[in-house]
Design a protein around this motif. Structure first.
Motif, PDB file in Angstrom:
ATOM      1  N   PHE A   1       0.842  -1.380   0.130  1.00  0.00           N
ATOM      2  CA  PHE A   1      -0.185   0.005   0.077  1.00  0.00           C
ATOM      3  C   PHE A   1       0.814   1.345   0.176  1.00  0.00           C
ATOM      4  CE2 PHE A   1      -3.309  -3.040   1.319  1.00  0.00           C
ATOM      5  CZ  PHE A   1      -4.188  -2.547   0.726  1.00  0.00           C
ATOM      6  N   LEU A   2       2.043   0.852   0.179  1.00  0.00           N
ATOM      7  CA  LEU A   2       2.971   2.293   0.244  1.00  0.00           C
ATOM      8  C   LEU A   2       3.186   2.786  -1.129  1.00  0.00           C
ATOM      9  CD1 LEU A   2       6.006   1.160   2.597  1.00  0.00           C
ATOM     10  CD2 LEU A   2       3.543   2.063   3.269  1.00  0.00           C
TER      11      LEU A   2
ATOM     12  N   GLU B   1       5.502   4.356  -4.242  1.00  0.00           N
ATOM     13  CA  GLU B   1       6.516   3.852  -5.083  1.00  0.00           C
ATOM     14  C   GLU B   1       7.976   4.490  -4.268  1.00  0.00           C
ATOM     15  OE1 GLU B   1       6.835   4.655  -9.458  1.00  0.00           O
ATOM     16  OE2 GLU B   1       5.104   3.489  -9.618  1.00  0.00           O
ATOM     17  N   ASP B   2       8.000   5.548  -4.036  1.00  0.00           N
ATOM     18  CA  ASP B   2       9.000   6.063  -3.078  1.00  0.00           C
ATOM     19  C   ASP B   2       9.279   5.658  -1.821  1.00  0.00           C
ATOM     20  OD1 ASP B   2       9.668   7.996  -5.239  1.00  0.00           O
ATOM     21  OD2 ASP B   2       8.921   9.745  -4.404  1.00  0.00           O
ATOM     22  N   ALA B   3       8.024   5.335  -1.269  1.00  0.00           N
ATOM     23  CA  ALA B   3       8.323   4.649   0.212  1.00  0.00           C
ATOM     24  C   ALA B   3       8.742   3.261  -0.124  1.00  0.00           C
ATOM     25  CB  ALA B   3       6.765   4.589   0.977  1.00  0.00           C
ATOM     26  N   GLN B   4       8.119   2.560  -0.951  1.00  0.00           N
ATOM     27  CA  GLN B   4       8.767   1.141  -1.197  1.00  0.00           C
ATOM     28  C   GLN B   4      10.075   1.198  -1.346  1.00  0.00           C
ATOM     29  OE1 GLN B   4       6.722  -1.592  -3.909  1.00  0.00           O
ATOM     30  NE2 GLN B   4       4.583  -0.643  -3.496  1.00  0.00           N
ATOM     31  N   GLN B   5      10.762   2.125  -2.150  1.00  0.00           N
ATOM     32  CA  GLN B   5      12.235   2.374  -2.530  1.00  0.00           C
ATOM     33  C   GLN B   5      12.996   2.467  -1.012  1.00  0.00           C
ATOM     34  OE1 GLN B   5      13.852   1.440  -5.107  1.00  0.00           O
ATOM     35  NE2 GLN B   5      15.877   2.168  -4.417  1.00  0.00           N
ATOM     36  N   TRP B   6      12.403   3.300  -0.241  1.00  0.00           N
ATOM     37  CA  TRP B   6      12.947   3.552   1.015  1.00  0.00           C
ATOM     38  C   TRP B   6      12.992   2.224   1.961  1.00  0.00           C
ATOM     39  CZ3 TRP B   6       9.045   8.319   1.916  1.00  0.00           C
ATOM     40  CH2 TRP B   6       9.576   9.286   1.373  1.00  0.00           C
ATOM     41  N   VAL B   7      11.939   1.505   2.041  1.00  0.00           N
ATOM     42  CA  VAL B   7      11.790   0.283   2.904  1.00  0.00           C
ATOM     43  C   VAL B   7      13.046  -0.783   1.937  1.00  0.00           C
ATOM     44  CG1 VAL B   7      10.528  -1.723   3.231  1.00  0.00           C
ATOM     45  CG2 VAL B   7       9.424   0.458   3.373  1.00  0.00           C
ATOM     46  N   LEU B   8      13.187  -0.672   0.892  1.00  0.00           N
ATOM     47  CA  LEU B   8      14.048  -1.702   0.269  1.00  0.00           C
ATOM     48  C   LEU B   8      15.667  -1.241   0.662  1.00  0.00           C
ATOM     49  CD1 LEU B   8      15.135  -3.700  -1.929  1.00  0.00           C
ATOM     50  CD2 LEU B   8      15.069  -1.701  -3.457  1.00  0.00           C
TER      51      LEU B   8
ATOM     52  N   ASP C   1       2.297   6.325   5.761  1.00  0.00           N
ATOM     53  CA  ASP C   1       2.323   6.659   4.651  1.00  0.00           C
ATOM     54  C   ASP C   1       1.053   7.115   3.894  1.00  0.00           C
ATOM     55  OD1 ASP C   1       4.032   6.875   2.152  1.00  0.00           O
ATOM     56  OD2 ASP C   1       2.800   5.503   1.257  1.00  0.00           O
ATOM     57  N   LYS C   2       0.075   6.523   4.630  1.00  0.00           N
ATOM     58  CA  LYS C   2      -1.462   6.889   4.239  1.00  0.00           C
ATOM     59  C   LYS C   2      -1.571   8.458   4.844  1.00  0.00           C
ATOM     60  CE  LYS C   2      -6.133   5.387   5.499  1.00  0.00           C
ATOM     61  NZ  LYS C   2      -7.123   4.576   6.179  1.00  0.00           N
TER      62      LYS C   2
ATOM     63  N   PHE D   1      12.058   8.961   4.639  1.00  0.00           N
ATOM     64  CA  PHE D   1      13.358   7.966   4.545  1.00  0.00           C
ATOM     65  C   PHE D   1      13.688   7.828   6.119  1.00  0.00           C
ATOM     66  CE2 PHE D   1      17.514   6.537   3.786  1.00  0.00           C
ATOM     67  CZ  PHE D   1      17.625   5.244   3.778  1.00  0.00           C
ATOM     68  N   PRO D   2      13.911   8.789   6.629  1.00  0.00           N
ATOM     69  CA  PRO D   2      14.542   8.811   7.923  1.00  0.00           C
ATOM     70  C   PRO D   2      13.542   8.021   8.885  1.00  0.00           C
ATOM     71  CG  PRO D   2      15.056  10.968   7.316  1.00  0.00           C
ATOM     72  CD  PRO D   2      14.092  10.362   6.119  1.00  0.00           C
ATOM     73  N   MET D   3      12.289   8.220   8.852  1.00  0.00           N
ATOM     74  CA  MET D   3      11.074   7.666   9.535  1.00  0.00           C
ATOM     75  C   MET D   3      11.319   6.040   9.551  1.00  0.00           C
ATOM     76  SD  MET D   3       7.214   8.269   9.816  1.00  0.00           S
ATOM     77  CE  MET D   3       7.542  10.051  10.396  1.00  0.00           C
ATOM     78  N   VAL D   4      11.486   5.626   8.180  1.00  0.00           N
ATOM     79  CA  VAL D   4      11.544   4.353   7.792  1.00  0.00           C
ATOM     80  C   VAL D   4      12.734   3.805   8.433  1.00  0.00           C
ATOM     81  CG1 VAL D   4      12.028   2.773   6.097  1.00  0.00           C
ATOM     82  CG2 VAL D   4      10.176   4.573   5.657  1.00  0.00           C
ATOM     83  N   ARG D   5      14.014   4.191   8.340  1.00  0.00           N
ATOM     84  CA  ARG D   5      15.135   3.966   9.229  1.00  0.00           C
ATOM     85  C   ARG D   5      14.766   3.693  10.478  1.00  0.00           C
ATOM     86  NH1 ARG D   5      20.107   3.891   6.356  1.00  0.00           N
ATOM     87  NH2 ARG D   5      20.917   3.081   8.214  1.00  0.00           N
TER      88      ARG D   5
END
Length: 292
Positions: A201-202, A204-211, A233-234, A240-244
């Motif tokens: 559900f993320l 494309e940018d958020a999926q790349q950050w997760v990857l 994300d919703k 990206f810092p939050m994903v990390r």
């Protein structure tokens, strides 16, 4: 659940109609020996043809007995034929050194061909999550076209050939939205199915950050973390810092301690209730903790 394969939508009346029984039938083309060079992969074919142990078994079978079950193909506008069922058999024929392969040639529409292609492979036991996700997505689109003409489409129908529930099918369709590198991680078990659903559900940018975060930290995402990623994300708050930060957050240690009843009973009289025993145990543990 309706476990009749959705290939019924393509107006096939029996197994013999699909694969043939070797007997002449009016209006149905018979088995033809087609040059391997004339047989082309189905457009967007989601199932990988690997040189694995299963392929070696197929090769040995073809070498000893030939191709026992003809494949299915349809004519291409640009020449040759598009394989609908028989990609693995074709590769086995190549490895054996054969020049031709027996095929049924049928003039199926795009939607009919897609449904048959998926249903002829989806019941295999060795299918990867990414293959199943892409296959269900393709079949969904094909059946949706037909459903608009036939009065509806249910996810139970979609999973009928493999005997899978609507909920399972829906999850795989969601997972098909993942990027290829993330799908590879699902296939390898690096990302769980339920976590993959959340990540699908993320953006494309958020999926790349997760990857990138997974590659950098070697993190294993929990269901709680994937749910937090989806929710953030919703709301448009994910960075990206939050994903990390979320993936590097220390996970609580899950522990399960079982104490046998016989062992407990040796310390307490029969007149003590379960609540009495529990209170005493925790009081003793608190006293122990305070002395550390």
């Amino acid at each position: 659940m309706n476990k009749t394969g959705s290939a019924a939508k393509v107006k096939l009346n029996s197994f013999d109609d699909l694969f043939g029984d070797g007997q002449p039938q009016a209006g149905i083309e018979q088995v033809q020996e087609i040059a391997l060079s004339e047989l082309h992969e189905f457009k967007g074919h989601p199932f990988k043809v690997l040189d694995d142990e299963k392929m070696q078994e197929t090769v040995e079978s073809v070498r000893e007995h030939g191709v026992l079950m003809p494949g299915i193909a349809r004519p291409r506008a640009e020449g040759g034929y598009e394989i609908i069922a028989g990609h693995r058999r074709r590769h086995a024929c190549e490895l054996v050194g054969l020049d031709t392969m027996p095929m049924f040639i049928r003039n199926y529409t795009d939607d009919e061909a897609t449904i048959i292609m998926v249903d002829s492979n989806i019941q295999r036991e060795d299918i990867l999550p990414s293959e199943k996700a892409k296959a269900y997505r393709m079949k969904y689109e094909a059946m949706k076209h037909q459903g608009s003409r036939a009065g509806g489409l249910t996810l139970d129908e979609l999973g009928g050939a493999a005997g899978e529930s609507a909920k399972t099918v829906q999850r795989y369709i969601w997972i098909s939205r993942l990027s290829e590198p993330l799908l590879d991680m699902v296939d390898s078990g690096k990302i769980g199915i339920m976590q993959a659903v959340d990540i699908s559900f993320l953006s494309e940018d958020a999926q790349q950050w997760v990857l990138v975060a997974i590659q950098d930290t070697n993190a294993v995402i929990t269901k709680q973390q994937s749910a937090m990623l989806k929710e953030s994300d919703k709301k448009g708050e994910l960075t990206f810092p939050m994903v990390r930060m979320l993936l590097e957050k220390e996970k609580p240690v899950e522990r399960k301690v079982v104490i046998k009843t016989e062992r407990i009973n040796s310390y307490f009289p029969d007149t003590y209730s379960t609540d009495d025993i529990e209170k005493i145990i925790f009081q003793l543990l608190d006293n122990w903790k305070n002395t550390q």
